[in-house]
Design a protein around this motif. Structure first.
Motif, PDB file in Angstrom:
ATOM      1  N   VAL A   1       0.854  -1.184   0.000  1.00 48.87           N
ATOM      2  CA  VAL A   1       0.000   0.000   0.000  1.00 48.87           C
ATOM      3  C   VAL A   1       0.884   1.225   0.000  1.00 48.87           C
ATOM      4  CG1 VAL A   1      -1.796   1.264   1.215  1.00 48.87           C
ATOM      5  CG2 VAL A   1      -1.796  -1.248   1.234  1.00 48.87           C
ATOM      6  N   ALA A   2       0.637   2.114  -0.957  1.00 44.68           N
ATOM      7  CA  ALA A   2       1.454   3.327  -1.037  1.00 44.68           C
ATOM      8  C   ALA A   2       1.136   4.234   0.140  1.00 44.68           C
ATOM      9  CB  ALA A   2       1.172   4.055  -2.357  1.00 44.68           C
ATOM     10  N   PRO A   3       2.147   4.690   0.867  1.00 48.04           N
ATOM     11  CA  PRO A   3       1.883   5.580   2.007  1.00 48.04           C
ATOM     12  C   PRO A   3       1.436   6.939   1.523  1.00 48.04           C
ATOM     13  CG  PRO A   3       4.246   5.410   1.604  1.00 48.04           C
ATOM     14  CD  PRO A   3       3.580   4.433   0.678  1.00 48.04           C
ATOM     15  N   PRO A   4       0.619   7.661   2.335  1.00 50.27           N
ATOM     16  CA  PRO A   4       0.198   9.005   1.938  1.00 50.27           C
ATOM     17  C   PRO A   4       1.378   9.949   1.899  1.00 50.27           C
ATOM     18  CG  PRO A   4      -0.427   8.541   4.203  1.00 50.27           C
ATOM     19  CD  PRO A   4       0.094   7.251   3.634  1.00 50.27           C
ATOM     20  N   ALA A   5       1.235  10.972   1.073  1.00 55.75           N
ATOM     21  CA  ALA A   5       2.314  11.951   0.956  1.00 55.75           C
ATOM     22  C   ALA A   5       2.528  12.656   2.274  1.00 55.75           C
ATOM     23  CB  ALA A   5       1.974  12.963  -0.144  1.00 55.75           C
ATOM     24  N   SER A   6       3.788  12.792   2.666  1.00 56.62           N
ATOM     25  CA  SER A   6       4.109  13.441   3.929  1.00 56.62           C
ATOM     26  C   SER A   6       3.948  14.945   3.784  1.00 56.62           C
ATOM     27  CB  SER A   6       5.538  13.106   4.345  1.00 56.62           C
ATOM     28  OG  SER A   6       5.688  11.710   4.494  1.00 56.62           O
ATOM     29  N   PRO A   7       3.430  15.622   4.833  1.00 56.71           N
ATOM     30  CA  PRO A   7       3.298  17.071   4.747  1.00 56.71           C
ATOM     31  C   PRO A   7       4.654  17.744   4.734  1.00 56.71           C
ATOM     32  CG  PRO A   7       2.750  16.289   6.945  1.00 56.71           C
ATOM     33  CD  PRO A   7       2.936  15.074   6.083  1.00 56.71           C
ATOM     34  N   VAL A   8       4.751  18.830   3.980  1.00 57.23           N
ATOM     35  CA  VAL A   8       5.987  19.595   3.881  1.00 57.23           C
ATOM     36  C   VAL A   8       5.855  20.803   4.782  1.00 57.23           C
ATOM     37  CG1 VAL A   8       7.527  20.833   2.325  1.00 57.23           C
ATOM     38  CG2 VAL A   8       6.314  18.794   1.512  1.00 57.23           C
ATOM     39  N   ALA A   9       6.751  20.930   5.750  1.00 61.29           N
ATOM     40  CA  ALA A   9       6.708  22.064   6.670  1.00 61.29           C
ATOM     41  C   ALA A   9       7.104  23.337   5.943  1.00 61.29           C
ATOM     42  CB  ALA A   9       7.637  21.827   7.860  1.00 61.29           C
ATOM     43  N   VAL A  10       6.416  24.431   6.256  1.00 67.11           N
ATOM     44  CA  VAL A  10       6.673  25.715   5.626  1.00 67.11           C
ATOM     45  C   VAL A  10       6.918  26.737   6.717  1.00 67.11           C
ATOM     46  CG1 VAL A  10       5.751  27.525   4.143  1.00 67.11           C
ATOM     47  CG2 VAL A  10       5.241  25.141   3.649  1.00 67.11           C
ATOM     48  N   ALA A  11       8.035  27.408   6.675  1.00 68.75           N
ATOM     49  CA  ALA A  11       8.338  28.460   7.641  1.00 68.75           C
ATOM     50  C   ALA A  11       7.825  29.791   7.096  1.00 68.75           C
ATOM     51  CB  ALA A  11       9.838  28.525   7.905  1.00 68.75           C
ATOM     52  N   ASP A  12       7.943  30.839   7.917  1.00 68.21           N
ATOM     53  CA  ASP A  12       7.527  32.156   7.473  1.00 68.21           C
ATOM     54  C   ASP A  12       8.461  32.635   6.368  1.00 68.21           C
ATOM     55  OD1 ASP A  12       6.602  33.247  10.799  1.00 68.21           O
ATOM     56  OD2 ASP A  12       5.485  32.140   9.283  1.00 68.21           O
ATOM     57  N   GLY A  13       7.883  33.288   5.352  1.00 68.25           N
ATOM     58  CA  GLY A  13       8.696  33.795   4.275  1.00 68.25           C
ATOM     59  C   GLY A  13       8.634  32.900   3.053  1.00 68.25           C
ATOM     60  N   PRO A  14       9.245  33.345   1.936  1.00 68.36           N
ATOM     61  CA  PRO A  14       9.218  32.548   0.711  1.00 68.36           C
ATOM     62  C   PRO A  14       9.886  31.201   0.919  1.00 68.36           C
ATOM     63  CG  PRO A  14       9.987  34.799   0.293  1.00 68.36           C
ATOM     64  CD  PRO A  14       9.964  34.613   1.777  1.00 68.36           C
ATOM     65  N   GLU A  15       9.244  30.153   0.418  1.00 65.99           N
ATOM     66  CA  GLU A  15       9.774  28.798   0.535  1.00 65.99           C
ATOM     67  C   GLU A  15       9.474  28.053  -0.757  1.00 65.99           C
ATOM     68  OE1 GLU A  15      11.502  27.164   2.865  1.00 65.99           O
ATOM     69  OE2 GLU A  15      11.649  28.907   4.158  1.00 65.99           O
ATOM     70  N   ILE A  16      10.237  26.996  -0.970  1.00 65.96           N
ATOM     71  CA  ILE A  16       9.990  26.101  -2.089  1.00 65.96           C
ATOM     72  C   ILE A  16       9.311  24.855  -1.557  1.00 65.96           C
ATOM     73  CG2 ILE A  16      11.035  24.726  -3.915  1.00 65.96           C
ATOM     74  CD1 ILE A  16      13.279  26.735  -4.065  1.00 65.96           C
ATOM     75  N   VAL A  17       8.144  24.545  -2.102  1.00 62.81           N
ATOM     76  CA  VAL A  17       7.366  23.394  -1.679  1.00 62.81           C
ATOM     77  C   VAL A  17       7.285  22.423  -2.841  1.00 62.81           C
ATOM     78  CG1 VAL A  17       5.136  22.608  -0.847  1.00 62.81           C
ATOM     79  CG2 VAL A  17       6.040  24.770  -0.048  1.00 62.81           C
ATOM     80  N   ARG A  18       7.613  21.165  -2.579  1.00 65.62           N
ATOM     81  CA  ARG A  18       7.572  20.129  -3.605  1.00 65.62           C
ATOM     82  C   ARG A  18       6.456  19.134  -3.278  1.00 65.62           C
ATOM     83  NH1 ARG A  18      12.239  20.557  -6.640  1.00 65.62           N
ATOM     84  NH2 ARG A  18      11.642  18.641  -7.720  1.00 65.62           N
ATOM     85  N   VAL A  19       5.708  18.774  -4.312  1.00 67.21           N
ATOM     86  CA  VAL A  19       4.617  17.811  -4.168  1.00 67.21           C
ATOM     87  C   VAL A  19       4.806  16.727  -5.222  1.00 67.21           C
ATOM     88  CG1 VAL A  19       3.015  19.494  -3.202  1.00 67.21           C
ATOM     89  CG2 VAL A  19       3.135  19.193  -5.679  1.00 67.21           C
ATOM     90  N   PRO A  20       4.155  15.572  -5.050  1.00 68.88           N
ATOM     91  CA  PRO A  20       4.283  14.497  -6.034  1.00 68.88           C
ATOM     92  C   PRO A  20       3.795  14.932  -7.411  1.00 68.88           C
ATOM     93  CG  PRO A  20       3.340  13.676  -3.992  1.00 68.88           C
ATOM     94  CD  PRO A  20       3.375  15.162  -3.871  1.00 68.88           C
ATOM     95  N   PRO A  21       4.276  14.282  -8.476  1.00 68.56           N
ATOM     96  CA  PRO A  21       3.831  14.642  -9.826  1.00 68.56           C
ATOM     97  C   PRO A  21       2.344  14.368 -10.025  1.00 68.56           C
ATOM     98  CG  PRO A  21       5.072  12.594  -9.846  1.00 68.56           C
ATOM     99  CD  PRO A  21       5.216  13.163  -8.466  1.00 68.56           C
TER     100      PRO A  21
END
Length: 290
Positions: free
Chosen positions: A191-211
């Motif tokens: 069973v494929a595990p759910p995508a893990s949440p990406v922590a975001v700090a204050d300010g501009p950040e780069i967030v990556r998600v599955p295709p």
């Protein structure tokens, strides 16, 4: 049950009475099934002989008087009916109730009581009072230093704490008959595990998600009540408030770009949204003969 002679807060007493009256009203609906006529309470009032005390937590407490006590106060309480329209017009909105409480802003009991005297019980109400009157006015009437108010407001402002891809249920395909394959009884399909949440700090950040992600969930305080619109690379996105945040509909052809959340009077939160490489996509071979 309250011990004999012990005091009880005023709101606990009133809520207990109204809850019992509500149960009586609900039972009338059941009675009407078999009885075309019955009796209901028209007026309800009571006279209490109590000693009024102020607790250490700032709450007014009633202590019943005994038969031989003297000096008790006489309190007359009357109850009336209200409909849903009157409740909506004279109570705070449900979105304001979901806002972080004063305790969650890091304020102690004394500071919380000082703000409650001004009608402030959560972060949204404190922020609204500050915008309307100014932080210096709030500080002067509440007795709290300006720096302390700024610190509390910083804890209560909306922010994005994590970004997570929302899995989309696959569309069932037409079944194709295949020969049965023997599977050992102890073997289970992975069973494929759910995508893990990406922590975001204050300010501009780069967030990556599955295709090929269609929807993402942004979690953080007050996002569900303050997010007005969202854009990805300048393209408007669908916004749906959920518990603890918002969900954004990226669409089927979403491309990487700057993701912006318009929080109204709280400004704009932006971050760069990128997609992980899609391993299932095979690059075309220009030398291959069709």
């Amino acid at each position: 049950m309250t011990a004999p002679g012990a005091g009880f807060p005023v709101e606990d007493f009133l809520e207990a009475i109204t809850n019992q009256l509500d149960r009586t009203q609900d039972s009338l609906r059941l009675k009407s099934v078999n009885r075309p006529l019955t009796y209901a309470i028209r007026d309800f009032s009571m006279e209490l002989k109590v000693f009024v005390e102020l607790g250490t937590d700032g709450r007014v407490v009633f202590r019943p008087s005994a038969a031989d006590d003297t000096g008790a106060s006489v309190v007359n309480i009357g109850f009336t009916t209200v409909n849903r329209t009157m409740i909506d017009e004279n109570t705070v909105s449900l979105s304001a109730v979901r806002s972080p409480t004063l305790d969650e802003l890091g304020l102690d009991d004394q500071e919380r009581r000082q703000l409650e005297k001004l009608g402030v019980r959560n972060a949204e109400q404190l922020d609204q009072l500050k915008r309307t009157t100014g932080e210096n006015t709030v500080a002067r009437y509440s007795g709290l230093p300006v720096d302390r108010l700024r610190q509390a407001l910083s804890h209560g402002r909306p922010r994005v704490r994590s970004v997570q891809a929302v899995p989309v249920a696959p569309v069932p395909a037409t079944p194709v008959p295949v020969p049965p394959v023997a599977v050992p009884p102890d073997t289970e399909a992975p069973v494929a595990p759910p995508a893990s949440p990406v922590a975001v700090a204050d300010g501009p950040e780069i967030v990556r998600v599955p295709p090929r992600t269609r929807r993402i969930r942004l979690a953080g305080p007050r996002l569900d009540e303050t997010t007005q619109r969202a854009r990805l690379a300048g393209r408007p996105l669908g916004v749906r408030p959920v518990e603890g945040g918002v969900e954004l509909d990226l669409g089927a052809d979403a491309q990487p770009g700057d993701l912006e959340l318009d929080l109204g009077e709280h400004g704009v939160v932006s971050m760069s949204l990128e997609f992980d490489p899609d391993d299932d996509v095979v690059p075309s071979d220009p030398w291959r003969t069709p």
